[in-house]
Design a protein around this motif. Structure first.
Motif, PDB file in Angstrom:
ATOM      1  N   SER A 120      37.048  37.566  52.534  1.00 52.81           N
ATOM      2  CA  SER A 120      38.479  37.754  52.271  1.00 52.81           C
ATOM      3  C   SER A 120      39.124  36.572  51.565  1.00 52.81           C
ATOM      4  O   SER A 120      40.295  36.636  51.186  1.00 52.81           O
ATOM      5  CB  SER A 120      39.223  38.011  53.584  1.00 52.81           C
ATOM      6  OG  SER A 120      39.119  36.873  54.434  1.00 52.81           O
ATOM      7  N   ASP A 121      38.392  35.489  51.379  1.00 55.46           N
ATOM      8  CA  ASP A 121      38.978  34.296  50.770  1.00 55.46           C
ATOM      9  C   ASP A 121      39.324  34.544  49.302  1.00 55.46           C
ATOM     10  O   ASP A 121      38.557  35.173  48.570  1.00 55.46           O
ATOM     11  CB  ASP A 121      37.999  33.121  50.876  1.00 55.46           C
ATOM     12  CG  ASP A 121      38.666  31.797  50.574  1.00 55.46           C
ATOM     13  OD1 ASP A 121      38.825  31.479  49.382  1.00 55.46           O
ATOM     14  OD2 ASP A 121      39.038  31.085  51.518  1.00 55.46           O
ATOM     15  N   GLN A 122      40.475  34.025  48.874  1.00 54.10           N
ATOM     16  CA  GLN A 122      40.937  34.229  47.501  1.00 54.10           C
ATOM     17  C   GLN A 122      40.980  32.921  46.705  1.00 54.10           C
ATOM     18  O   GLN A 122      41.825  32.740  45.830  1.00 54.10           O
ATOM     19  CB  GLN A 122      42.302  34.911  47.507  1.00 54.10           C
ATOM     20  CG  GLN A 122      42.248  36.309  48.100  1.00 54.10           C
ATOM     21  CD  GLN A 122      43.547  37.074  47.962  1.00 54.10           C
ATOM     22  OE1 GLN A 122      44.514  36.624  47.372  1.00 54.10           O
ATOM     23  NE2 GLN A 122      43.570  38.285  48.510  1.00 54.10           N
ATOM     24  N   MET A 123      40.050  32.036  47.004  1.00 51.01           N
ATOM     25  CA  MET A 123      39.950  30.770  46.278  1.00 51.01           C
ATOM     26  C   MET A 123      39.820  30.990  44.779  1.00 51.01           C
ATOM     27  O   MET A 123      40.337  30.213  43.966  1.00 51.01           O
ATOM     28  CB  MET A 123      38.748  29.972  46.792  1.00 51.01           C
ATOM     29  CG  MET A 123      38.540  28.628  46.128  1.00 51.01           C
ATOM     30  SD  MET A 123      37.034  27.798  46.707  1.00 51.01           S
ATOM     31  CE  MET A 123      37.361  27.616  48.454  1.00 51.01           C
ATOM     32  N   PHE A 124      39.132  32.060  44.391  1.00 47.84           N
ATOM     33  CA  PHE A 124      38.925  32.365  42.975  1.00 47.84           C
ATOM     34  C   PHE A 124      39.605  33.676  42.588  1.00 47.84           C
ATOM     35  O   PHE A 124      39.070  34.455  41.803  1.00 47.84           O
ATOM     36  CB  PHE A 124      37.438  32.386  42.651  1.00 47.84           C
ATOM     37  CG  PHE A 124      36.766  31.047  42.816  1.00 47.84           C
ATOM     38  CD1 PHE A 124      36.975  30.032  41.897  1.00 47.84           C
ATOM     39  CD2 PHE A 124      35.963  30.786  43.916  1.00 47.84           C
ATOM     40  CE1 PHE A 124      36.387  28.786  42.057  1.00 47.84           C
ATOM     41  CE2 PHE A 124      35.365  29.554  44.079  1.00 47.84           C
ATOM     42  CZ  PHE A 124      35.580  28.542  43.157  1.00 47.84           C
ATOM     43  N   GLY A 125      40.781  33.918  43.139  1.00 45.97           N
ATOM     44  CA  GLY A 125      41.555  35.083  42.758  1.00 45.97           C
ATOM     45  C   GLY A 125      41.449  36.228  43.751  1.00 45.97           C
ATOM     46  O   GLY A 125      40.704  36.159  44.739  1.00 45.97           O
ATOM     47  N   ASP A 126      42.191  37.286  43.469  1.00 48.74           N
ATOM     48  CA  ASP A 126      42.283  38.413  44.386  1.00 48.74           C
ATOM     49  C   ASP A 126      41.471  39.624  43.945  1.00 48.74           C
ATOM     50  O   ASP A 126      41.697  40.738  44.416  1.00 48.74           O
ATOM     51  CB  ASP A 126      43.748  38.819  44.561  1.00 48.74           C
ATOM     52  CG  ASP A 126      44.398  39.261  43.245  1.00 48.74           C
ATOM     53  OD1 ASP A 126      43.735  39.216  42.192  1.00 48.74           O
ATOM     54  OD2 ASP A 126      45.590  39.654  43.282  1.00 48.74           O
ATOM     55  N   LYS A 127      40.510  39.415  43.037  1.00 51.11           N
ATOM     56  CA  LYS A 127      39.698  40.529  42.545  1.00 51.11           C
ATOM     57  C   LYS A 127      38.341  40.608  43.231  1.00 51.11           C
ATOM     58  O   LYS A 127      37.489  41.410  42.833  1.00 51.11           O
ATOM     59  CB  LYS A 127      39.482  40.411  41.032  1.00 51.11           C
ATOM     60  CG  LYS A 127      40.747  40.298  40.198  1.00 51.11           C
ATOM     61  CD  LYS A 127      41.640  41.500  40.344  1.00 51.11           C
ATOM     62  CE  LYS A 127      42.849  41.391  39.420  1.00 51.11           C
ATOM     63  NZ  LYS A 127      43.802  42.508  39.648  1.00 51.11           N
TER      64      LYS A 127
END
Length: 330
Positions: A120-127
């Motif tokens: 669920s981590d969005q370190m590199f965006g929400d895609k």
């Protein structure tokens, strides 16, 4: 035979037609209602199934990573060359988006998942973070996974193993990876300091330590599971491992993160990538693996290649070229 001539449309014809349409609208005339389907805004589920001999293989997308500007990811490479290659591929210089192609193998007695995506981590965006939903779309339940094989312990490869609440996403899975990577990325001493390392270690500890009692360490050139052989390919991480998958007379080389970008690094295999633990070693490993794969005409599975990430590699002068394998429809 008589040929009928189609009159050429002039600007005058178009203006007359437009005027007539406007007149009809002004008079209150409306055309009969046409049947319309609403735009759905959905896409094809991110999975693709194929065979490797007797093995049923499925690529499961975890979605896209936004790595920012391409030239920032290859800091020592000529910026003009990066810009030229990206333009030739009709790709933006920024953002550089990378796919995540997790692999599932049904080898008969075991169902094996290679790498688990970002969670669920969005370190590199929400895609990203789409692995579980795309597994379901492909007809695979997480509790059916018998084994998880990790190429390495970076965030986009192992952070999908444990849910936000601490529950195991794959409760029945054994885990296979190199001991060098496990020791490095779960080292508590690395939780402090600058750069991305502390965050990567924290996430690796969250996702790997709950599986510690079912952890199996792989060895170079040794069979991990039937038809799956580990190949030590260090550089991107200290214990990065690629895997040769063979059944009958067919084989694929699952390269993991030996190579990230299909357009930049085949043409320039010695370019160093920003997230490599040892950039020079990673470049040497990449050239060695490319040489072997090209000489043996080995098909590749690229974790970060355009979906579904299957392709060939061939020599192109002093460098190499990637040739995608077309998807086959059932």
């Amino acid at each position: 035979m008589t040929h009928l001539k189609t009159p050429a449309l002039s600007r005058r014809h178009l203006l007359v037609a437009a005027g007539a349409a406007a007149g009809l609208a002004a008079s209150g005339f409306t055309a009969p209602a046409q049947a319309r389907a609403p735009q759905l805004g959905t896409a094809v589920p991110g999975w693709y199934r194929f065979r490797i001999g007797d093995i049923e293989a499925t690529i499961i997308s975890d979605g896209l990573l936004n790595l920012g500007a391409a030239d920032a990811q290859f800091p020592a490479a000529p910026k003009d060359d990066i810009a030229r290659i990206m333009a030739e591929e009709f790709l933006p210089l920024s953002p550089m988006m990378l796919e995540q192609n997790a692999l599932v193998l049904n080898i008969g007695e075991r169902l094996v998942l290679f790498d688990s995506g970002m969670g669920s981590d969005q370190m590199f965006g929400d895609k990203s973070g789409r692995l579980l939903r795309n597994l379901a779309a492909a007809g695979i339940q997480p509790d059916q996974i018998d084994d998880i094989v990790l190429t390495h312990a970076h965030c986009d490869h192992c952070w999908g193993m444990v849910g936000d609440g601490g529950a195991l996403n794959f409760p029945n899975a054994q885990v296979h990876m190199s001991q060098a990577d496990f020791d490095f990325w779960t080292d508590e001493a690395k939780l402090s300091g600058a750069g991305f390392l502390p965050a990567f270690v924290k996430g690796a500890r969250k996702n790997l330590l709950p599986y510690r009692d079912r952890m199996h360490f792989v060895a170079d050139q040794k069979e991990v599971l039937p038809g799956i052989t580990a190949l030590s390919t260090p550089g991107h991480t200290v214990g990065h491992t690629s895997f040769l998958i063979s059944s009958g007379n067919e084989s694929f080389l699952n390269v993991g993160d030996v190579v990230h970008h299909y357009a930049l690094l085949f043409e320039n295999p010695t370019w160093e990538f920003a997230f490599d633990s040892s950039p020079s070693q990673a470049a040497q490993t990449r050239v060695k693996l490319f040489d072997m794969a090209a000489a043996d005409q080995m098909r590749m599975i690229g974790y970060h290649f355009p979906f579904p990430g299957l392709g060939h590699i061939r020599r192109e002068g002093s460098a190499f070229e990637y040739v995608a394998i077309p998807m086959m429809h059932g």
